[in-house]
Scaffold this motif. Structure first.
Motif, PDB file in Angstrom:
ATOM      1  N   CYS A 228       0.835  -1.200   0.000  1.00 48.57           N
ATOM      2  CA  CYS A 228       0.000   0.000   0.000  1.00 48.57           C
ATOM      3  C   CYS A 228       0.870   1.250   0.000  1.00 48.57           C
ATOM      4  O   CYS A 228       1.846   1.338   0.741  1.00 48.57           O
ATOM      5  CB  CYS A 228      -0.923   0.000   1.217  1.00 48.57           C
ATOM      6  SG  CYS A 228      -2.116   1.347   1.134  1.00 48.57           S
TER       7      CYS A 228
ATOM      8  N   LYS B 128      -0.274   4.107   0.855  1.00 50.32           N
ATOM      9  CA  LYS B 128      -0.863   5.053   1.807  1.00 50.32           C
ATOM     10  C   LYS B 128      -0.492   4.729   3.248  1.00 50.32           C
ATOM     11  O   LYS B 128       0.056   3.668   3.546  1.00 50.32           O
ATOM     12  CB  LYS B 128      -2.368   5.080   1.618  1.00 50.32           C
ATOM     13  CG  LYS B 128      -2.750   5.873   0.371  1.00 50.32           C
ATOM     14  CD  LYS B 128      -4.145   6.339   0.521  1.00 50.32           C
ATOM     15  CE  LYS B 128      -4.498   7.417  -0.451  1.00 50.32           C
ATOM     16  NZ  LYS B 128      -5.916   7.706  -0.368  1.00 50.32           N
ATOM     17  N   ASP B 129      -0.864   5.645   4.113  1.00 44.38           N
ATOM     18  CA  ASP B 129      -0.378   5.545   5.483  1.00 44.38           C
ATOM     19  C   ASP B 129      -1.472   5.878   6.505  1.00 44.38           C
ATOM     20  O   ASP B 129      -1.197   6.523   7.527  1.00 44.38           O
ATOM     21  CB  ASP B 129       0.789   6.534   5.632  1.00 44.38           C
ATOM     22  CG  ASP B 129       1.942   5.922   6.394  1.00 44.38           C
ATOM     23  OD1 ASP B 129       1.872   4.727   6.727  1.00 44.38           O
ATOM     24  OD2 ASP B 129       2.921   6.657   6.669  1.00 44.38           O
ATOM     25  N   CYS B 130      -2.692   5.438   6.230  1.00 41.67           N
ATOM     26  CA  CYS B 130      -3.834   5.739   7.101  1.00 41.67           C
ATOM     27  C   CYS B 130      -3.473   5.392   8.560  1.00 41.67           C
ATOM     28  O   CYS B 130      -2.912   4.321   8.813  1.00 41.67           O
ATOM     29  CB  CYS B 130      -5.045   4.941   6.642  1.00 41.67           C
ATOM     30  SG  CYS B 130      -5.397   5.172   4.882  1.00 41.67           S
TER      31      CYS B 130
ATOM     32  N   TYR C 123      -5.017   4.331  11.045  1.00 38.21           N
ATOM     33  CA  TYR C 123      -5.701   3.236  11.749  1.00 38.21           C
ATOM     34  C   TYR C 123      -5.328   1.856  11.240  1.00 38.21           C
ATOM     35  O   TYR C 123      -5.648   0.853  11.858  1.00 38.21           O
ATOM     36  CB  TYR C 123      -7.232   3.406  11.590  1.00 38.21           C
ATOM     37  CG  TYR C 123      -7.638   3.841  10.196  1.00 38.21           C
ATOM     38  CD1 TYR C 123      -7.772   2.923   9.166  1.00 38.21           C
ATOM     39  CD2 TYR C 123      -7.836   5.199   9.902  1.00 38.21           C
ATOM     40  CE1 TYR C 123      -8.100   3.331   7.873  1.00 38.21           C
ATOM     41  CE2 TYR C 123      -8.165   5.613   8.619  1.00 38.21           C
ATOM     42  CZ  TYR C 123      -8.285   4.678   7.610  1.00 38.21           C
ATOM     43  OH  TYR C 123      -8.599   5.083   6.342  1.00 38.21           O
ATOM     44  N   CYS C 124      -4.663   1.778  10.090  1.00 40.79           N
ATOM     45  CA  CYS C 124      -4.607   0.505   9.360  1.00 40.79           C
ATOM     46  C   CYS C 124      -3.285  -0.243   9.523  1.00 40.79           C
ATOM     47  O   CYS C 124      -2.208   0.336   9.356  1.00 40.79           O
ATOM     48  CB  CYS C 124      -4.872   0.791   7.885  1.00 40.79           C
ATOM     49  SG  CYS C 124      -4.766  -0.679   6.856  1.00 40.79           S
TER      50      CYS C 124
ATOM     51  N   ARG D 243      -0.621  -0.180   6.602  1.00 42.63           N
ATOM     52  CA  ARG D 243      -0.112   1.128   6.148  1.00 42.63           C
ATOM     53  C   ARG D 243       1.366   1.001   5.770  1.00 42.63           C
ATOM     54  O   ARG D 243       2.105   0.187   6.335  1.00 42.63           O
ATOM     55  CB  ARG D 243      -0.325   2.177   7.240  1.00 42.63           C
ATOM     56  CG  ARG D 243       0.433   1.913   8.525  1.00 42.63           C
ATOM     57  CD  ARG D 243      -0.146   2.688   9.688  1.00 42.63           C
ATOM     58  NE  ARG D 243      -0.086   4.123   9.471  1.00 42.63           N
ATOM     59  CZ  ARG D 243       0.942   4.891   9.823  1.00 42.63           C
ATOM     60  NH1 ARG D 243       2.015   4.373  10.396  1.00 42.63           N
ATOM     61  NH2 ARG D 243       0.905   6.190   9.592  1.00 42.63           N
TER      62      ARG D 243
HETATM   63 FE1  SF4 Z   1      -3.795   1.320   2.603  1.00 41.94          FE
HETATM   64 FE2  SF4 Z   1      -4.982   0.457   4.802  1.00 41.94          FE
HETATM   65 FE3  SF4 Z   1      -5.320   3.009   4.021  1.00 41.94          FE
HETATM   66 FE4  SF4 Z   1      -6.462   0.989   2.603  1.00 41.94          FE
HETATM   67  S1  SF4 Z   1      -6.939   1.576   4.707  1.00 41.94           S
HETATM   68  S2  SF4 Z   1      -5.323   2.774   1.787  1.00 41.94           S
HETATM   69  S3  SF4 Z   1      -4.905  -0.609   2.860  1.00 41.94           S
HETATM   70  S4  SF4 Z   1      -3.374   2.066   4.655  1.00 41.94           S
END
Ligand code: SF4
Ligand code: SAH
Length: 364
Positions: free
Chosen positions: A63, A65-67, A69-70, A73
């Motif tokens: 991924c 991205k770096d949300c 909560y996840c 990330r």
């Molecule tokens: Fe990536 Fe998790 Fe955010 Fe989805 S929720 S974009 S898998 S970090």
């Protein structure tokens, strides 16, 4: 606090304003039981008793991205990254097809690079050939350009799931880094693009997040209605110790409270939007045994058996204690069928299960 009588009045008048929704989300005791009973009756009489299966394949945990909560990330270095091979995905598609699921969901970390976009295009073609175009495909791969969304649609992806995560911009901001890659406005634009292109469009939120209260959740419900969404997948937020949000775990409701809040969200949404598809999500099961069954009773009509090859599952931990990590696909399917029958509902095999909301939207 609302009384039994108040709940009945609200539902009878279909009075789903922000203040009544907030009050409904705060009900307890007998009034809450009334809400659940009414939602269950409404589900049976208006929405029907059919439950659709979507085979879930977690294509890749890579991924960009770096949300906050996840668990997958990009900054979480303790995750072993994987991407399934074309053969593995096609095998899962064949399994879904053979078992009459009629539909599968391909979910993945978000990547927009050419290699990934091409790979998904190839997968869509291969699945189409392997299942004679009979298997419907839902994608859940985050935000993409219009060209990518269109290309995948033209290759046979029919539905797309993109959770808004939190529909109130201030809350969204607290859950994502401000690095230009995680923009609320962009997520909204993506949802509109998906609808424009013709996808059956799904969104959703996490429930029981730090900094979130019932007023936020009431706004989420109104957001689904305003966006005129076809499908919703939502579920409790479950903390993951390798994520920045973990430091705020003292601010989140207990697991019990998060579970009941999630069930209230399903029940109210079913009453507000009788013809959309609502998923009984894995996180509902993770937070409480029997969670999915309860969600189905009060209004959910979609379950997603996990078809990801078992050896990859321990690396797709968006949150801790994700269930099914050690079960194989056959096991899960059998369990789910038993569970659906126990809830006095029907398993709708061999049906695509498009939301009737979407079908109506096309005619208008
Ligand atoms: Fe990536 Fe998790 Fe955010 Fe989805 S929720 S974009 S898998 S970090
Ligand atoms: N990368 C894509 C799809 C995979 S993530 C995307 O983000 O859209 C799928 C969903 O998992 C997210 O939308 C999010 O709502 C959920 N999720 C992530 N971390 C979670 C957590 N800690 N608890 C509960 N759900 C979580």
């Amino acid at each position: 606090m609302l009384t039994v009588h108040d709940v009945r009045e609200i539902l009878l008048n279909r009075d789903y304003s922000h203040s009544t929704l907030t009050a409904l989300l705060e009900t307890n005791g007998e009034a809450l039981q009334t809400l659940f009973d009414e939602a269950e009756a409404y589900r049976r009489n208006v929405s029907g008793t059919r439950v659709y299966f979507r085979g879930l394949v977690e294509l890749s945990n890579i991924c960009a991205k770096d949300c906050f909560y996840c668990g997958v990330r990009c900054s979480n270095r303790s995750v072993q990254r994987y991407t399934l091979s074309l053969e593995e995905v096609v095998e899962a598609a064949r399994f879904a097809h053979r078992n009459g699921f009629a539909s599968m969901v391909l979910q993945s970390g978000e990547r927009a690079d050419k290699r990934f976009v091409d790979m998904v295009a190839e997968l869509l073609q291969a699945i189409h050939i392997a299942t004679r175009g009979e298997l419907h495909i839902t994608l859940s791969m985050g935000e993409q350009s219009r060209e990518t969304f269109q290309r995948w649609y033209d290759l046979g992806a029919h539905r797309y799931l993109l959770r808004i995560e939190a529909s109130v911009p201030d809350l969204y901001l607290r859950l994502h880094p401000e690095d230009g890659k995680h923009r609320y406005e962009h997520r909204i634009e993506s949802l509109h693009l998906l609808k424009d292109i013709g996808y059956q469009t799904g969104t959703g939120v996490m429930i029981g997040l730090p900094f979130q209260d019932t007023a936020h959740l009431a706004s989420d419900l109104l957001f689904f209605r305003e966006l005129d969404i076809d499908m919703v997948g939502m579920g409790p937020y479950i903390e993951h110790d390798q994520t920045p949000l973990f430091q705020y775990r003292h601010l989140i409701p207990s697991t019990e409270e998060r579970f009941w809040l999630s069930m209230k969200m399903v029940a109210i949404l079913r009453l507000m939007m009788p013809d959309i598809n609502i998923a009984a999500t894995t996180a509902m099961q993770a937070i409480r045994e029997g969670g999915r069954e309860f969600a189905l009773k009060v209004g959910a009509n979609v379950v997603m058996p996990n078809l990801t090859p078992t050896r990859y599952r321990e690396n797709y931990l968006l949150y801790k204690d994700k269930p099914g990590t050690a079960q194989d696909a056959e096991d899960t399917t059998e369990n789910l069928t038993r569970m659906i029958h126990a809830a006095r509902l029907e398993v709708a095999l061999g049906e695509w299960g498009d939301s009737t909301h979407y079908q109506k939207r096309l005619i208008q």
